[in-house]
Write a protein that holds these residues in place. Structure first.
Motif, PDB file in Angstrom:
ATOM      1  N   SER A 181       0.831  -1.206   0.000  1.00  0.00           N
ATOM      2  CA  SER A 181       0.000   0.000   0.000  1.00  0.00           C
ATOM      3  C   SER A 181       0.864   1.253   0.000  1.00  0.00           C
ATOM      4  N   PHE A 182       0.401   2.244  -0.720  1.00  0.00           N
ATOM      5  CA  PHE A 182       1.107   3.529  -0.706  1.00  0.00           C
ATOM      6  C   PHE A 182       0.086   4.641  -0.825  1.00  0.00           C
ATOM      7  N   ASN A 183       0.526   5.824  -0.442  1.00  0.00           N
ATOM      8  CA  ASN A 183      -0.339   6.989  -0.537  1.00  0.00           C
ATOM      9  C   ASN A 183      -0.264   7.537  -1.965  1.00  0.00           C
ATOM     10  N   TRP A 184      -1.408   7.694  -2.611  1.00  0.00           N
ATOM     11  CA  TRP A 184      -1.449   8.192  -3.990  1.00  0.00           C
ATOM     12  C   TRP A 184      -0.731   9.531  -4.110  1.00  0.00           C
ATOM     13  N   GLN A 185      -0.784  10.320  -3.032  1.00  0.00           N
ATOM     14  CA  GLN A 185      -0.146  11.633  -3.061  1.00  0.00           C
ATOM     15  C   GLN A 185       1.379  11.522  -3.148  1.00  0.00           C
ATOM     16  N   ASP A 186       1.909  10.351  -2.774  1.00  0.00           N
ATOM     17  CA  ASP A 186       3.361  10.163  -2.826  1.00  0.00           C
ATOM     18  C   ASP A 186       3.822   9.741  -4.205  1.00  0.00           C
ATOM     19  N   LEU A 187       2.872   9.579  -5.126  1.00  0.00           N
ATOM     20  CA  LEU A 187       3.227   9.027  -6.419  1.00  0.00           C
ATOM     21  C   LEU A 187       4.325   9.825  -7.124  1.00  0.00           C
ATOM     22  N   PRO A 188       4.265  11.187  -7.142  1.00  0.00           N
ATOM     23  CA  PRO A 188       5.350  11.934  -7.800  1.00  0.00           C
ATOM     24  C   PRO A 188       6.699  11.627  -7.154  1.00  0.00           C
ATOM     25  N   ARG A 189       6.726  11.526  -5.816  1.00  0.00           N
ATOM     26  CA  ARG A 189       7.977  11.257  -5.123  1.00  0.00           C
ATOM     27  C   ARG A 189       8.482   9.844  -5.426  1.00  0.00           C
ATOM     28  N   LEU A 190       7.535   8.889  -5.458  1.00  0.00           N
ATOM     29  CA  LEU A 190       7.939   7.519  -5.783  1.00  0.00           C
ATOM     30  C   LEU A 190       8.501   7.453  -7.202  1.00  0.00           C
ATOM     31  N   THR A 191       7.804   8.152  -8.135  1.00  0.00           N
ATOM     32  CA  THR A 191       8.290   8.191  -9.507  1.00  0.00           C
ATOM     33  C   THR A 191       9.684   8.770  -9.542  1.00  0.00           C
ATOM     34  N   ALA A 192       9.898   9.853  -8.781  1.00  0.00           N
ATOM     35  CA  ALA A 192      11.219  10.484  -8.744  1.00  0.00           C
ATOM     36  C   ALA A 192      12.275   9.488  -8.290  1.00  0.00           C
ATOM     37  N   LEU A 193      11.934   8.689  -7.300  1.00  0.00           N
ATOM     38  CA  LEU A 193      12.888   7.698  -6.790  1.00  0.00           C
ATOM     39  C   LEU A 193      13.271   6.715  -7.896  1.00  0.00           C
ATOM     40  N   VAL A 194      12.233   6.235  -8.631  1.00  0.00           N
ATOM     41  CA  VAL A 194      12.495   5.262  -9.693  1.00  0.00           C
ATOM     42  C   VAL A 194      13.379   5.891 -10.770  1.00  0.00           C
ATOM     43  N   VAL A 195      13.009   7.118 -11.167  1.00  0.00           N
ATOM     44  CA  VAL A 195      13.790   7.800 -12.206  1.00  0.00           C
ATOM     45  C   VAL A 195      15.242   7.986 -11.740  1.00  0.00           C
ATOM     46  N   ALA A 196      15.397   8.402 -10.477  1.00  0.00           N
ATOM     47  CA  ALA A 196      16.742   8.606  -9.936  1.00  0.00           C
ATOM     48  C   ALA A 196      17.537   7.312  -9.977  1.00  0.00           C
ATOM     49  N   ALA A 197      16.871   6.199  -9.648  1.00  0.00           N
ATOM     50  CA  ALA A 197      17.561   4.910  -9.648  1.00  0.00           C
ATOM     51  C   ALA A 197      18.041   4.562 -11.049  1.00  0.00           C
ATOM     52  N   VAL A 198      17.162   4.767 -12.045  1.00  0.00           N
ATOM     53  CA  VAL A 198      17.538   4.451 -13.423  1.00  0.00           C
ATOM     54  C   VAL A 198      18.713   5.323 -13.862  1.00  0.00           C
ATOM     55  N   LEU A 199      18.612   6.635 -13.564  1.00  0.00           N
ATOM     56  CA  LEU A 199      19.676   7.552 -13.961  1.00  0.00           C
ATOM     57  C   LEU A 199      20.997   7.190 -13.270  1.00  0.00           C
ATOM     58  N   ALA A 200      20.895   6.818 -11.990  1.00  0.00           N
ATOM     59  CA  ALA A 200      22.097   6.450 -11.250  1.00  0.00           C
ATOM     60  C   ALA A 200      22.747   5.221 -11.884  1.00  0.00           C
ATOM     61  N   TYR A 201      21.893   4.295 -12.326  1.00  0.00           N
ATOM     62  CA  TYR A 201      22.423   3.087 -12.968  1.00  0.00           C
ATOM     63  C   TYR A 201      23.159   3.451 -14.255  1.00  0.00           C
ATOM     64  N   LEU A 202      22.564   4.357 -15.046  1.00  0.00           N
ATOM     65  CA  LEU A 202      23.196   4.787 -16.302  1.00  0.00           C
ATOM     66  C   LEU A 202      24.559   5.411 -16.004  1.00  0.00           C
TER      67      LEU A 202
END
Lengths: 371, 415
Positions: free
Chosen positions: A165-186
């Motif tokens: 479960s997660f708070n829908w309002q956190d979705l932008p922050r969660l997305t940011a985390l995923v994007v950051a992870a991908v960029l960090a991997y690159l």
């Protein structure tokens, strides 16, 4: 001269289908876009000439942040989990079956037909069968009784348990985390490959996203006055099982064709080089099957995003735990007479499917032109 | 000579009558969602029509499944596409008025009601439900009751419990039943939960409060309405956990086979137990108004109207005359398991349950059902299904009440 005549004939032959496609596909898509930006559904939506006003993106705002459309947002989350698990499940099981059949067991033809058979059923039939099989008081749950054991207690599609479960309002922050992870991997990959200059851009981007996550995201006002919890409903597992049952035979056929297409010399060469069977599949066959995996992901992916009949047959129009955007679109439009909001959901689905299909089309066109 | 002339006149006029009836020809398309057990009743009505108008070929355009949701979707696309059927099934009340009448898709039938003397044949409260200031818009065929509690007398005796007259009584006997391994109240999927809710709401609010809710005089966030949700939540504690995967028939089956003690369902459940399961009303199964609603009849009614632009208008009007006739209603309803909308039906044709329902219909306070299209328009009904899911998942009365109020505002019920 002949060339010009050929071209003329070609144009003449193609024109009817272009016109029909233009009307029945593209004009309808445009029309749905337009309707989604109106308020059709307010007063007397079924009148001969209903009052329809242009309201811009109002319906989308309502869908993504309106209090009453929490169901739509949960539907998106449901679709996400359904798609991920259904596609990976079908691919995994299909590949396993294909490898088994590739060993050329006795009765291969029989099993091939057997595994492909569910494909020939419609989703409504699959759904009805699996609704019976997954009934908490019957079907699979009472199987152990045959052996004198107590019945299972799984609730299957009746379950209202939610995990991750997660708070829908956190979705932008969660997305940011995923994007950051991908960029960090690159960044990390560029550094490892010894091209530090290539790491600068992704590195800076990573830093930017992390900075936004830490400081910037607090500045965004919450869309809703209260936390809205969404997550993975366990009830969907039942739907996923039914969908995998139906489509793993199809991925098996794709993979089997691919495996059979691998020349014997390649296999022989690998064996001579000391590959055992496992390594043969892992290091040789699978990489060669990549295009097939990609096509299968695209085909299954867009099917799963549009899933309607399976859910409708298994859990009906109003079971929020297994609800999908397409089901909501149907009931909103044709039961609630909310044509504009229904069109909005259709457009969101259209965009999601386009996000899956268009990169694939681009990729395959490029592939073909490079040939 | 005179005799001959009289005879000729009589024969001619008789022939004329027959000819007038037989003169109708062509087709008649009847649109409904009555299939399966209910399809038999519809077929009997169609047979009656065909015997009266042999020249007309009746097309039974039934769209089955989904308790009408599929049929309504097809009907809406047909109407929007300018291809209406000659007559279609529609719930009396807001499902008719709020969707079709305000869209000017129906023909006014006031003249037909006057011509056939129906203004006295139907209860005035029912005519109000199918009327606006501009006219009367459909012909009611049957009456169903929503607020009924079903049980098996033999089982209750075995478990040593009485039929509860109020929900408080139910909540007292429910733990006793649970201890014996019996589910106190059987429930099916989403809409059956809403169906239970409307009976609970009626018991808490009473007929006046219920009416006030739909006139916008009582807010959905009123403490009284929140109390409905609280009580509903307490009742849900005593229902089966697999409810979302059960149809209403399966919920009734649970009562019949002794897995559960009670079920709140409309009186089509009596038709199911009587016709499909072969149980004798009053002996094999029992009924009572749902707890706290004695003396109140929460009704719903199927009706047929005349859409504007019906391709075979004359045939459709003849159909409506059959639908509204005493013979038509008494042909259809005993098979369908409902009572006639007319007040002068021949009760000897009906089974014990339906006779008792007819007696209640004539003496009780009448209110309309929410789930079956009487009191709220389709936009609210659609939204309420979502409100119910919100409540079933979260069991939060405040949240459900606020969501219901928001939908009531959107759909123009609350002011």
């Amino acid at each position: 001269m002949k060339n010009r005549r050929d071209r003329l004939i070609a144009v003449l032959v193609i024109t009817p289908s272009v016109i029909l496609l233009g009307i029945f596909v593209y004009w309808f898509i445009w029309r749905t876009f337009y309707i989604s930006m109106t308020d059709w559904g307010k007063e007397a939506p079924l009148a001969v000439r209903p009052v329809i006003r242009f309201v811009g993106l109002q319906n989308y705002k309502e869908l993504f942040s309106g209090i009453l459309n929490g169901r739509f947002r949960q539907d998106l989350v449901n679709t996400f989990f359904f798609t991920v698990l259904f596609v990976s499940g079908s691919l995994g099981l299909g590949l396993l079956l294909a490898i088994l059949l590739d060993r050329e067991p006795r009765g291969e033809g029989f099993f091939r037909t057997l595994f492909l058979f569910p494909m020939s059923l419609s989703f409504i039939i699959t759904g009805t069968i699996w609704r019976w099989l997954l009934a908490p008081r019957g079907g699979i749950n009472v199987l152990p009784k045959l052996f004198g054991l107590p019945p299972f207690k799984f609730e299957w599609t009746s379950s209202r348990t939610q995990i991750f479960s997660f708070n829908w309002q956190d979705l932008p922050r969660l997305t940011a985390l995923v994007v950051a992870a991908v960029l960090a991997y690159l960044t990390w990959r560029a550094v490892r490959k010894g091209r530090p200059q290539r790491a600068i851009v992704p590195g800076l981007c990573t830093a930017g996203v992390v900075a936004w996550y830490v400081w910037g995201s607090q500045l965004v006002p919450p869309a809703l006055p209260y936390p809205e919890i969404h997550g993975f409903n366990l009830a969907i597992v039942g739907i996923i099982i039914a969908a995998i049952w139906q489509f793993s035979g199809y991925t098996m056929a794709l993979y089997l064709a691919g495996l059979r297409g691998i020349p014997t010399e390649v296999r022989e060469a690998a064996r001579i080089d000391g590959c055992n069977e496992l390594q043969l599949y892992r290091r040789v066959a699978l990489p060669m099957l990549k295009p097939i995996t990609l096509s299968a992901v695209i085909i299954l992916g867009h099917i799963s995003l549009k899933t309607f009949d399976l859910v409708f047959a298994m859990t009906g129009p109003d079971h929020a735990s297994t609800d999908m955007p397409s089901v909501l679109m149907f009931v909103k439009t044709f039961r609630g007479n909310q044509f504009a909001e229904g069109a909005g959901i259709a457009v969101v689905l259209f965009i999601l499917v386009a996000m899956v299909v268009i990169p694939y089309l681009a990729w395959s066109l490029r592939e073909r032109s490079s040939l | 000579m005179r005799k001959i002339v009289t005879a000729v006149v009589v024969v001619l006029s008789l022939g004329g009558l027959v000819w007038a009836q037989g003169s109708l020809s062509g087709e008649l398309e009847i649109f409904s969602w009555w299939a399966g057990d209910e399809g038999v009743a519809l077929q009997a009505l169609i047979d009656l029509y065909e015997s009266l108008y042999p020249g007309v070929q009746v097309i039974n355009a039934t769209v089955a499944g989904g308790a009408g949701i599929n049929a309504k979707a097809v009907l809406k696309t047909r109407m929007l596409g300018g291809n209406p059927p000659d007559s279609f099934q529609v719930h009396a009340g807001q499902e008719l008025i709020g969707t079709w009448v305000i869209a000017h898709r129906m023909e006014d039938l006031t003249w037909l009601f006057q011509q056939e003397g129906w203004l006295d044949a139907f209860p005035s409260g029912l005519i109000d439900l199918i009327s606006t200031e501009e006219g009367i818009w459909s012909v009611p065929l049957n009456i169903h009751r929503s607020n009924v509690l079903w049980y098996i007398p033999e089982n209750l005796e075995k478990w040593g419990v009485q039929v509860p007259a109020t929900w408080e009584e139910f909540l007292q006997i429910a733990p006793v039943l649970q201890e014996k391994g019996v589910i106190p109240l059987a429930l099916g999927r989403n809409w059956t939960a809403s169906h239970l809710w409307e009976s609970v709401a009626l018991s808490v609010l009473g007929p006046d409060g219920w009416e006030a809710l739909w006139k916008g005089e009582l807010s959905f966030t009123d403490p009284k309405v929140i109390e409905v949700w609280d009580l509903f939540g307490r009742i849900l504690e005593y229902t089966n956990e697999d409810a979302p995967s059960l149809s209403w028939q399966q919920a009734v089956d649970m009562v019949v086979n002794g897995t559960a003690a009670f079920n709140v369902m409309g009186d089509w459940a009596a038709g199911y137990m009587f016709a499909t399961l072969g149980l004798e009303p009053g002996v094999d199964f029992g009924w009572t108004p749902s707890p706290g609603t004695a003396g109140i009849f929460m009704m719903l009614s199927d009706s047929f109207g005349l859409p504007v632009g019906a391709p075979h208008r004359d045939n459709a009007i003849a159909w409506l005359k059959v639908v509204g006739s005493r013979e038509g209603q008494d042909t259809f309803n005993p098979l369908k398991g409902s009572i006639a909308a007319r007040v002068d039906s021949d009760l000897t044709k009906y089974n014990t349950y339906l006779q008792s329902a007819a007696a209640d219909w004539r003496s009780n306070t009448i209110v309309g059902s929410l789930v079956h299209g009487v009191v709220a328009n389709e936009r609210f009904m659609d939204g309420f299904a979502t409100v119910m899911e919100i409540f079933l998942a979260g069991r939060n009365s405040q949240q459900a009440a606020m969501a219901a109020e928001a939908i009531a505002i959107q759909s123009g019920i609350a002011k």
